[in-house]
Write an enzyme that holds these catalytic residues in place. Structure first.
Site, PDB file in Angstrom:
ATOM      1  N   TYR A   1     -16.327  15.850 -17.185  1.00 20.48           N
ATOM      2  CA  TYR A   1     -16.971  14.568 -17.188  1.00 20.48           C
ATOM      3  C   TYR A   1     -17.871  14.415 -16.226  1.00 20.48           C
ATOM      4  CZ  TYR A   1     -16.774   9.968 -15.454  1.00 20.48           C
ATOM      5  OH  TYR A   1     -17.241   8.365 -15.080  1.00 20.48           O
TER       6      TYR A   1
ATOM      7  N   ARG B   1       0.703  -1.207   0.191  1.00 18.29           N
ATOM      8  CA  ARG B   1       0.071   0.126   0.138  1.00 18.29           C
ATOM      9  C   ARG B   1       0.963   1.385  -0.004  1.00 18.29           C
ATOM     10  NH1 ARG B   1      -1.463   2.834   4.352  1.00 18.29           N
ATOM     11  NH2 ARG B   1      -1.478   0.679   5.481  1.00 18.29           N
TER      12      ARG B   1
ATOM     13  N   ASP C   1      -7.117  17.887 -15.678  1.00 17.34           N
ATOM     14  CA  ASP C   1      -7.460  16.628 -16.228  1.00 17.34           C
ATOM     15  C   ASP C   1      -6.843  16.534 -17.673  1.00 17.34           C
ATOM     16  OD1 ASP C   1      -8.406  14.082 -17.153  1.00 17.34           O
ATOM     17  OD2 ASP C   1     -10.102  14.003 -15.866  1.00 17.34           O
TER      18      ASP C   1
ATOM     19  N   LYS D   1      -7.744   5.059 -19.789  1.00 17.77           N
ATOM     20  CA  LYS D   1      -7.906   5.138 -21.129  1.00 17.77           C
ATOM     21  C   LYS D   1      -6.384   5.419 -22.127  1.00 17.77           C
ATOM     22  CE  LYS D   1     -11.756   6.595 -19.370  1.00 17.77           C
ATOM     23  NZ  LYS D   1     -11.798   6.683 -18.235  1.00 17.77           N
TER      24      LYS D   1
END
Length: 432
Positions: A126, A73, A199, A224
């Site tokens: 978005y 982690r 973004d 993406k």
């Protein structure tokens, strides 16, 4: 196209150009163990052995560059390779990889603001980001959020106040492909002592590097273009400010623990090796599709920064090295025409997401932007006839032929007086 050297920390990047960094950076073969993997292995271990007790070493002092690992982690060798490479491609000093693009955005925004602060955001975001800013930050965390038309810098400047801590932008936006001037947004952020976040998912670092234009932090959904094969979920934040990076890193590793899994990291590393090649083909195909759609009499409008008809085409040429692989278009005939059109397609798959090697088409009003109220969608220009296309790397002639099938289906339905709703009812009755 982008073949220059990204700016940023010179930690072994030297004079290597984008195409070289995308293939090898961050996973140089290690011969010390007698193996010498050419590609970074998937490190699935959740915990790592240490040499002994050291009371003087804190968790934040562990250095993955020196192969110091304690718990996955906190850091993982495969994930660390992704972070190094994306930072190099974006020209940043730090990168943190997350389990999704949304988690990257949440952590980046949360590290920048506190209750009572103010955020100015592009209105055409978005749908998930829009909803997150409203329902999490505004309604639950007491952060004021104003959505403005950031294509006009003066609207952003007018909305900014002494309490503004963050400007949050997408450029191009999803799904209307609107742009904001990143350098101008950076100037406004400086005026009000705020941070600028961008973004960059639609362009990726190959076509646009916001840090070079003054942004403080860049985020991507690695799901993406960076991964590029529709088989891995993830996100990343890239920046150069040490203190801001420490805040985001705390949320990534401790505050939320929402880190990219080792297998996803391996897939992203593999995907980045072909990033420049894919981006070039995406753009070539998208330009041909956009030109075809713009000339079609059943299309009311096409939104693609590479078209001279795009109202911000000059800005696109100024701040981007290319125009990307995503476009949207308005189909005459509304929802009924859309339903006939997408039902006839073979090569374009009806699905959300974008940036994979395969071509996808989606209907924002009923899919990605369905969380927004209908009146808000209408104000933004997200109509029932709007379709967003992620153009893949197939042969463009096959893609054009597929779109033509869609248009023929719309024409046939119109000439026969059919509606998709009527057809659905007939099918249901027949099945009974």
């Amino acid at each position: 196209m982008s073949s220059g050297k990204p700016t940023g920390a010179d930690d072994g990047r030297g004079d290597k150009r984008f195409e070289t960094l995308s293939v090898t950076y961050g996973e140089e073969p290690d011969l010390s163990g007698g193996v010498g993997d050419v590609t970074s292995p998937i490190h699935l271990a959740s915990t790592y052995a240490v040499d002994g007790i050291d009371m003087d070493t804190a968790l934040e002092d562990l250095d993955p560059d020196e192969d110091e690992f304690l718990y996955t982690r906190l850091s993982n060798p495969t994930r660390h390779a992704v972070e190094k490479r994306v930072a190099a491609l974006e020209g940043g000093d730090h990168a943190m990889a997350f389990a999704s693009g949304t988690s990257a955005i949440v952590s980046t925004v949360m590290a920048a603001v506190e209750p009572g602060d103010h955020v100015v955001a592009f209105e055409d975001l978005y749908g998930g980001t829009n909803t997150m800013l409203k329902e999490l930050f505004r309604d639950k965390l007491n952060v004021a959020v104003d959505f403005v038309d950031a294509t006009d810098p003066e609207e952003v400047r007018a909305a900014a106040t002494d309490e503004t801590a963050l400007l949050w932008m997408e450029t191009p936006t999803n799904p209307l492909l609107r742009l904001c001037d990143i350098e101008e947004m950076a100037a406004i952020a400086d005026e009000c002592d705020a941070l600028l976040g961008v973004d960059n998912t639609f362009m990726g670092p190959y076509f646009q590097r916001p840090l070079e234009l003054g942004a403080d932090v860049v985020v991507h959904s690695t799901t993406k273009y960076i991964n590029g094969h529709s088989d891995s979920l993830g996100g990343v934040a890239v920046l150069s400010d040490d203190d801001y990076a420490q805040e985001i890193g705390f949320l990534q590793q401790v505050g939320m623990g929402n880190v990219m899994a080792p297998f996803d990291a391996y897939m992203v590393l593999r995907g980045m090796k072909t990033l420049p090649l894919r981006m070039r083909q995406h753009e070539t195909n998208a330009a041909e599709v956009a030109a075809y759609l713009e000339s079609h009499d059943r299309v009311a409008a096409v939104r693609y920064p590479g078209l001279e008809s795009h109202p911000q085409h000059d800005l696109a040429d100024d701040q981007m090295d290319g125009h990307g692989g995503v476009l949207s278009f308005e189909l005459d005939g509304g929802l009924d025409a859309v339903e006939h059109f997408v039902a006839a397609l073979d090569e374009f798959t009806l699905a959300v997401s974008l940036g994979g090697v395969e071509s996808l088409i989606e209907h924002p009003a009923s899919m990605t932007h369905s969380p927004l109220p209908a009146e808000e969608r209408a104000e933004l220009g997200i109509t029932d006839g709007l379709l967003r296309v992620s153009v893949g790397v197939e042969h463009p002639k096959d893609l054009l032929a597929d779109l033509e099938r869609g248009f023929e289906a719309v024409a046939d339905a119109a000439s026969n007086g059919e509606s998709a709703t009527d057809e659905a009812t007939e099918t249901a009755v027949g099945d009974d």
